[in-house]
Scaffold this active site. Structure first.
Site, PDB file in Angstrom:
ATOM      1  N   LYS A  92      53.061  35.358  29.822  1.00  0.00           N
ATOM      2  CA  LYS A  92      52.815  36.573  30.611  1.00  0.00           C
ATOM      3  C   LYS A  92      51.977  36.210  31.837  1.00  0.00           C
ATOM      4  O   LYS A  92      51.396  35.128  31.923  1.00  0.00           O
ATOM      5  CB  LYS A  92      52.095  37.625  29.758  1.00  0.00           C
ATOM      6  CG  LYS A  92      50.716  37.202  29.279  1.00  0.00           C
ATOM      7  CD  LYS A  92      50.061  38.278  28.439  1.00  0.00           C
ATOM      8  CE  LYS A  92      48.674  37.819  27.986  1.00  0.00           C
ATOM      9  NZ  LYS A  92      47.960  38.889  27.262  1.00  0.00           N
ATOM     10  N   TYR A 115      31.803  34.265  58.292  1.00  0.00           N
ATOM     11  CA  TYR A 115      31.354  35.650  58.400  1.00  0.00           C
ATOM     12  C   TYR A 115      29.897  35.808  57.974  1.00  0.00           C
ATOM     13  O   TYR A 115      29.456  35.233  56.985  1.00  0.00           O
ATOM     14  CB  TYR A 115      32.219  36.565  57.528  1.00  0.00           C
ATOM     15  CG  TYR A 115      33.621  36.765  58.035  1.00  0.00           C
ATOM     16  CD1 TYR A 115      33.865  37.388  59.254  1.00  0.00           C
ATOM     17  CD2 TYR A 115      34.717  36.354  57.279  1.00  0.00           C
ATOM     18  CE1 TYR A 115      35.163  37.584  59.720  1.00  0.00           C
ATOM     19  CE2 TYR A 115      36.019  36.548  57.725  1.00  0.00           C
ATOM     20  CZ  TYR A 115      36.226  37.161  58.951  1.00  0.00           C
ATOM     21  OH  TYR A 115      37.510  37.351  59.410  1.00  0.00           O
TER      22      TYR A 115
END
Length: 359
Positions: free
Chosen positions: A36, A249
């Site tokens: 999965k 940043y």
């Protein structure tokens, strides 16, 4: 046209098979391979195709029928068990792709009556507190059993690595449930990777996820495993900066000396946790290169001041092996306060997966 990959993941299928051989030897039970979430980020098609022909692989576990559909369309023929249940609007896809549902409540039971193939696995909640019938539902479940071939009965361990008493009690409860259901399912499975070390003689298959991908599910897991994924990313810029310069940043890193930095084409949109800003590292030619400044969406900046001959087009290792060094998913998870599963699953689709084999 030649395609230059800014980042890619190598999936070592020999390591994958070796891990599974060891797991099978430990458990002595056939394995449901849990693929999965795109095989925990490793690529469900690559993983499934490379292990389907192993004799001890009974089938595959996915979370949704769409994941099962993808495997069928890529030629996977073994059983596919959908752990996330069956909703009425999904009946057609189950029928078309021959998928087997795990049913966990009475609405699911009613939905399953529309299946052409009447195989189901019934899930019981023995302590997970998530999906599953309770032991008090047994008599009511019996009223519906004539509609189905109950191919499997299962439960799930939430704390096999931390709570042995709970886990052993779960095993006893599942045995009680089976005894009182008065059926003989082909498959009984509750042991996950962490639970492989527990004695569960009446269980005849196991569900394995994290261990086959090479991460130990607990510190004392008794077999050695090999990480099967290595992720690499291209250096797209190299430049010198002066002492006092800010990087990325918000200027969270200020150069305390003249430095040489490299920009790597791998950011949080690719799977680099932003929490590695100013504390993580990558590997360049087998040596650690520290992350400086905030990780950005598509790029990460590293300090290469002490490296020679760093150039645009070189690759760094973000996760996995580089010469004699390795960055494990657990190591990264520990740095950012999460679990290896989340780091694996966070590697995005734009990081292309390729299978590799040992030389």
């Amino acid at each position: 046209m030649k395609i230059i990959y800014r980042s890619f993941a190598e999936i070592n299928v020999d390591f994958l098979k070796d891990n599974l051989q060891k797991i099978y030897k430990l458990s002595n039970k056939k394995i449901w391979a849990v693929v999965k979430a795109d095989a925990y980020g490793h690529g469900s098609v690559i993983v499934s195709k490379n292990i389907e022909n192993l004799d001890f692989i009974e089938g595959f576990c996915v979370a949704t029928p769409i994941e099962g559909k993808e495997l069928r369309e890529e030629g996977i023929n073994k059983k596919i068990l959908v752990l996330g249940g069956l909703f009425k609007e999904e009946v057609d896809i189950y029928n078309l792709y021959n998928l087997t549902p795990v049913v966990y409540d009475f609405t699911q039971i009613e939905n399953a009556k529309f299946l052409k193939n009447n195989n189901i696995h019934i899930k019981f909640d023995t302590g997970m507190g998530r999906l599953g019938f309770c032991k008090g539902d047994i008599e009511n479940i019996k009223k519906h059993l004539d509609y189905f071939n109950v191919e499997g009965v299962l439960s799930h361990f939430p704390s096999a690595d931390t709570n042995k008493e709970l886990t052993n009690n779960q095993i006893l409860m599942l045995k009680y449930i089976l005894d009182n259901l008065n059926i003989n399912p082909k498959y009984i499975h509750t042991q996950n990777s962490t639970g492989l070390v527990y004695k569960c003689d009446f269980c005849n298959t196991v569900r394995v996820g994290i261990a086959m991908y090479g991460e130990k599910p607990s510190e004392d897991f008794p077999i050695d495993l090999k990480q099967i994924m290595t992720v690499k990313a291209k250096i797209i810029s190299v430049k010198n900066i002066k002492k006092g310069s800010s990087i990325s940043y918000n200027g969270t890193f200020i150069a305390d000396r003249d430095m040489k930095i490299a920009v790597v084409a791998f950011g949080y949109a690719d799977g680099m946790p932003r929490l590695l800003s100013n504390k993580g590292y990558v590997l360049y030619k087998g040596k650690k290169a520290k992350i400086v400044g905030n990780v950005t969406m598509d790029m990460t900046i590293i300090d290469v001041t002490d490296f020679e001959d760093v150039k645009v087009g070189d690759y760094v290792t973000v996760f996995g092996y580089d010469n004699n060094e390795k960055i494990s998913f657990k190591e990264v998870a520990d740095m950012v306060g999460t679990i290896p599963y989340e780091i694996m699953c966070g590697i995005s689709k734009r990081v292309l997966r390729f299978e590799v084999k040992n030389a």
